[in-house]
Design a protein around this motif. Structure first.
Motif, mmCIF file in Angstrom:
data_model
loop_
_atom_site.group_PDB
_atom_site.id
_atom_site.type_symbol
_atom_site.label_atom_id
_atom_site.label_comp_id
_atom_site.label_asym_id
_atom_site.label_seq_id
_atom_site.Cartn_x
_atom_site.Cartn_y
_atom_site.Cartn_z
ATOM 1 N N GLU A 140 0.834 -1.208 0.000
ATOM 2 C CA GLU A 140 0.000 0.000 0.000
ATOM 3 C C GLU A 140 0.869 1.259 0.000
ATOM 4 O O GLU A 140 0.574 2.226 -0.717
ATOM 5 C CB GLU A 140 -0.939 -0.024 1.210
ATOM 6 N N LYS A 141 1.920 1.248 0.769
ATOM 7 C CA LYS A 141 2.822 2.404 0.779
ATOM 8 C C LYS A 141 3.509 2.577 -0.583
ATOM 9 O O LYS A 141 3.828 3.693 -0.987
ATOM 10 C CB LYS A 141 3.864 2.251 1.888
ATOM 11 N N ALA A 142 3.695 1.468 -1.290
ATOM 12 C CA ALA A 142 4.350 1.526 -2.590
ATOM 13 C C ALA A 142 3.473 2.155 -3.666
ATOM 14 O O ALA A 142 3.947 2.398 -4.786
ATOM 15 C CB ALA A 142 4.767 0.121 -3.016
ATOM 16 N N ALA A 143 2.215 2.436 -3.346
ATOM 17 C CA ALA A 143 1.333 3.094 -4.317
ATOM 18 C C ALA A 143 1.809 4.509 -4.624
ATOM 19 O O ALA A 143 1.359 5.117 -5.597
ATOM 20 C CB ALA A 143 -0.099 3.114 -3.799
ATOM 21 N N GLY A 144 2.696 5.043 -3.779
ATOM 22 C CA GLY A 144 3.330 6.316 -4.094
ATOM 23 C C GLY A 144 2.830 7.520 -3.342
ATOM 24 O O GLY A 144 3.377 8.621 -3.478
ATOM 25 N N TRP A 145 1.807 7.372 -2.528
ATOM 26 C CA TRP A 145 1.316 8.487 -1.720
ATOM 27 C C TRP A 145 2.204 8.654 -0.489
ATOM 28 O O TRP A 145 2.648 7.669 0.114
ATOM 29 C CB TRP A 145 -0.129 8.249 -1.296
ATOM 30 N N THR A 146 2.479 9.900 -0.117
ATOM 31 C CA THR A 146 3.374 10.180 1.011
ATOM 32 C C THR A 146 2.731 11.205 1.932
ATOM 33 O O THR A 146 1.703 11.807 1.618
ATOM 34 C CB THR A 146 4.722 10.721 0.508
ATOM 35 N N THR A 147 3.369 11.426 3.092
ATOM 36 C CA THR A 147 2.863 12.393 4.059
ATOM 37 C C THR A 147 4.021 12.963 4.869
ATOM 38 O O THR A 147 5.037 12.296 5.075
ATOM 39 C CB THR A 147 1.834 11.739 5.002
ATOM 40 N N PHE A 148 3.855 14.191 5.343
ATOM 41 C CA PHE A 148 4.842 14.798 6.227
ATOM 42 C C PHE A 148 4.649 14.348 7.669
ATOM 43 O O PHE A 148 5.558 14.480 8.486
ATOM 44 C CB PHE A 148 4.752 16.336 6.153
ATOM 45 N N ASN A 149 3.454 13.856 7.998
ATOM 46 C CA ASN A 149 3.170 13.411 9.370
ATOM 47 C C ASN A 149 2.226 12.215 9.308
ATOM 48 O O ASN A 149 1.010 12.374 9.216
ATOM 49 C CB ASN A 149 2.550 14.540 10.191
ATOM 50 N N GLY A 150 2.806 11.007 9.358
ATOM 51 C CA GLY A 150 2.019 9.786 9.246
ATOM 52 C C GLY A 150 1.070 9.536 10.391
ATOM 53 O O GLY A 150 0.176 8.694 10.282
ATOM 54 N N ALA A 151 1.227 10.265 11.512
ATOM 55 C CA ALA A 151 0.338 10.050 12.658
ATOM 56 C C ALA A 151 -1.061 10.589 12.408
ATOM 57 O O ALA A 151 -2.002 10.244 13.143
ATOM 58 C CB ALA A 151 0.924 10.708 13.911
ATOM 59 N N ASN A 152 -1.214 11.450 11.380
ATOM 60 C CA ASN A 152 -2.500 12.094 11.155
ATOM 61 C C ASN A 152 -3.147 11.698 9.834
ATOM 62 O O ASN A 152 -4.066 12.361 9.360
ATOM 63 C CB ASN A 152 -2.338 13.621 11.203
ATOM 64 N N VAL A 153 -2.654 10.598 9.241
ATOM 65 C CA VAL A 153 -3.241 10.051 8.022
ATOM 66 C C VAL A 153 -3.700 8.629 8.317
ATOM 67 O O VAL A 153 -2.944 7.832 8.874
ATOM 68 C CB VAL A 153 -2.238 10.045 6.857
ATOM 69 N N PHE A 154 -4.928 8.292 7.914
ATOM 70 C CA PHE A 154 -5.499 6.991 8.224
ATOM 71 C C PHE A 154 -6.103 6.383 6.957
ATOM 72 O O PHE A 154 -6.691 7.083 6.131
ATOM 73 C CB PHE A 154 -6.585 7.113 9.298
ATOM 74 N N GLY A 155 -5.956 5.080 6.819
ATOM 75 C CA GLY A 155 -6.488 4.385 5.658
ATOM 76 C C GLY A 155 -7.713 3.571 6.016
ATOM 77 O O GLY A 155 -7.776 2.933 7.069
ATOM 78 N N GLY A 156 -8.705 3.585 5.131
ATOM 79 C CA GLY A 156 -9.904 2.776 5.292
ATOM 80 C C GLY A 156 -10.041 1.795 4.137
ATOM 81 O O GLY A 156 -9.078 1.483 3.449
ATOM 82 N N LEU A 157 -11.246 1.329 3.936
ATOM 83 C CA LEU A 157 -11.519 0.394 2.854
ATOM 84 C C LEU A 157 -11.838 1.186 1.597
ATOM 85 O O LEU A 157 -12.989 1.475 1.291
ATOM 86 C CB LEU A 157 -12.680 -0.530 3.241
ATOM 87 N N GLY A 158 -10.780 1.581 0.871
ATOM 88 C CA GLY A 158 -10.964 2.305 -0.377
ATOM 89 C C GLY A 158 -11.059 3.809 -0.242
ATOM 90 O O GLY A 158 -11.561 4.477 -1.147
ATOM 91 N N TYR A 159 -10.565 4.375 0.836
ATOM 92 C CA TYR A 159 -10.543 5.835 1.025
ATOM 93 C C TYR A 159 -9.475 6.165 2.057
ATOM 94 O O TYR A 159 -8.943 5.274 2.717
ATOM 95 C CB TYR A 159 -11.907 6.350 1.509
ATOM 96 N N PHE A 160 -9.123 7.455 2.204
ATOM 97 C CA PHE A 160 -8.214 7.834 3.283
ATOM 98 C C PHE A 160 -8.828 8.966 4.099
ATOM 99 O O PHE A 160 -9.695 9.700 3.623
ATOM 100 C CB PHE A 160 -6.823 8.213 2.750
ATOM 101 N N LYS A 161 -8.388 9.068 5.341
ATOM 102 C CA LYS A 161 -8.913 10.084 6.260
ATOM 103 C C LYS A 161 -7.763 10.940 6.766
ATOM 104 O O LYS A 161 -6.689 10.422 7.092
ATOM 105 C CB LYS A 161 -9.633 9.435 7.457
ATOM 106 N N LEU A 162 -8.005 12.248 6.848
ATOM 107 C CA LEU A 162 -7.014 13.183 7.379
ATOM 108 C C LEU A 162 -7.481 13.719 8.719
ATOM 109 O O LEU A 162 -8.626 14.140 8.863
ATOM 110 C CB LEU A 162 -6.821 14.353 6.410
ATOM 111 N N GLY A 163 -6.572 13.699 9.708
ATOM 112 C CA GLY A 163 -6.804 14.390 10.963
ATOM 113 C C GLY A 163 -7.383 13.548 12.080
ATOM 114 O O GLY A 163 -7.969 12.489 11.874
ATOM 115 N N LYS A 164 -7.163 14.049 13.294
ATOM 116 C CA LYS A 164 -7.796 13.547 14.503
ATOM 117 C C LYS A 164 -7.954 14.752 15.428
ATOM 118 O O LYS A 164 -7.640 15.877 15.041
ATOM 119 C CB LYS A 164 -6.960 12.441 15.146
#
Length: 419
Positions: free
Chosen positions: A254-278
């Protein structure tokens, strides 16, 4: 004195006799009876049933011993109770398995005397399952690149089904089906944008049950597209139950799909979507570079976003800022800047008004927030190149701050801007 004492003793005896008579009248030594508090008639149970953890309690009122049994012992396969017997008043609990058949069913829990005489019954009626075929994210359709390749489409169903492409085309072929997926091979598209419908049809008695989704294969104007089907983290639960998984725990594929982040603690993956923030933390997520571009090009970026709602119905702020990393100037209705990890980027600001259901199911059982037109957004980038990346930021600021601004995103697409 003796006469007086005799008189007093007589009165005491008379009182004792009177008390004994009243006590005998209070005891119900008549025929056995048994009733239930707040239960009148049939108990209707939904098709989903009642789990053992959430079993229902019924208060029993009786003047005798009673034992509990199913009227039909075969119903023990789906209808359950606790306890087996009781004396006078008591409590009985019951729970019901989900009904996976397409017929309603009825069972009775009898409460009887020791000799077997039925005193009363809990009459349980359960609704039937509804035959259904659902194409995962089918309401939004599916977008394929002009290069072609294999498309895997998820299916949820409680019946058997067949798959077909309509109308019949030479450039798309169903290569395989499994219980939960359809695999479609698409040829390279050297022509204009083209479409075909995937149709699933129930078999036998359920032949009237269908589901369909539009498949669109873009022409050479498509630069980048991602519907995040490769992201299969978390569980199939309500969004307010936090079913997603943080970026650091994603699989290497999944990480190899090429999407990146400056802060991985605030990015979350679901079933076919992603969520930002807490809570009090605002996240970012960056796309792969637009490597298909060979020269500075004006492109249009589109995506979908919905906001977060709590179990009780409280809605987060739902701001999304979309910026460019590398060459390109954003253009949209509300432009500005956003500071991320010490750098400032030009961005376009959006606010989504679409939210999923809370536990109150305020939009109805069949409500799909991703199917709402207001979940779609777009903006332009002038002069994008092969080094350009698109950055999504959940909230007006990045990193730690006060407030809640959780947003869910999907279906990111970049195409050449039409003149």
């Amino acid at each position: 004195m003796k006469i007086k004492n005799i008189f007093l003793m007589g009165m005491v005896l008379t009182g004792l006799l009177t008390f004994s008579s009243c006590k005998d009248n209070d005891d119900n030594n008549g025929d056995p009876y048994l009733t239930f508090d707040n239960i009148t008639g049939t108990i209707n149970v939904a098709q989903a049933g009642i789990t053992k953890a959430k079993r229902k309690s019924v208060t029993v009122r009786s003047n005798s011993y009673w034992k509990v049994a199913l009227a039909n012992p075969a119903d023990s396969a789906w209808l359950h109770f606790f306890i087996d017997e009781g004396q006078d008043d008591g409590i009985i609990q019951y729970w019901v398995d989900a009904n996976k058949t397409f017929d309603p069913r009825e069972g009775k829990i009898n409460l009887s005397t020791e000799s077997g005489t039925v005193l009363n019954s809990l009459d349980i009626q359960q609704a039937a399952a509804v035959p259904v075929i659902t194409i995962t994210n089918g309401a939004n359709g599916f977008t394929a690149t002009p290069e072609g390749g294999e498309l895997k489409i998820g299916v949820t169903s409680n019946i058997t089904w067949t798959a077909a492409l309509e109308p019949s085309v030479t450039w798309a072929h169903i290569t395989a089906t499994t219980a939960d997926s359809v695999f479609i091979k698409l040829d390279k598209n050297d022509e204009d944008e083209r479409t075909v419908n995937l149709t699933l049809t129930g078999t036998g008695a359920q032949s009237n049950v269908t589901a369909s989704a539009l498949i669109t294969q873009k022409d050479e104007s498509l630069i980048f597209s991602d519907n995040f089907d490769w992201l299969q983290e978390g569980e199939k639960k309500a969004y307010y139950e936090y079913p997603e998984v943080k970026f650091a725990s994603w699989t290497e594929a999944e990480k190899a799909a090429g999407w990146t982040t400056f802060n991985g603690a605030n990015v979350f993956g679901g079933l076919g979507y992603f969520k930002l923030g807490k809570t009090n933390q605002f996240g970012d997520f960056e796309s792969p570079a637009l490597t298909k571009l060979t020269k500075p090009t004006n492109v249009t970026v589109s995506f979908q976003a919905i906001g977060y709602v709590s179990s009780g119905g409280a809605k987060d702020n739902s701001v999304i800022k979309v910026a460019v990393i590398g060459p390109g100037e954003v253009s949209g209705d509300e432009t500005g800047t956003v500071d991320v990890d010490g750098a400032t980027y030009r961005c376009v600001r959006f606010v989504t008004t679409v939210f999923p259901n809370s536990s109150k199911v305020e939009n109805g059982e069949d409500y799909d927030p991703w199917a709402q037109e207001a979940s779609h957004f777009s903006f332009d980038i002038k002069g994008a190149t092969a080094e350009t990346k698109i950055m999504f930021v959940g909230g007006d600021v990045w990193g730690a701050a006060k407030g809640k601004n959780r947003v869910l995103l999907d279906n990111v697409m970049v195409v050449r801007t039409k003149k």
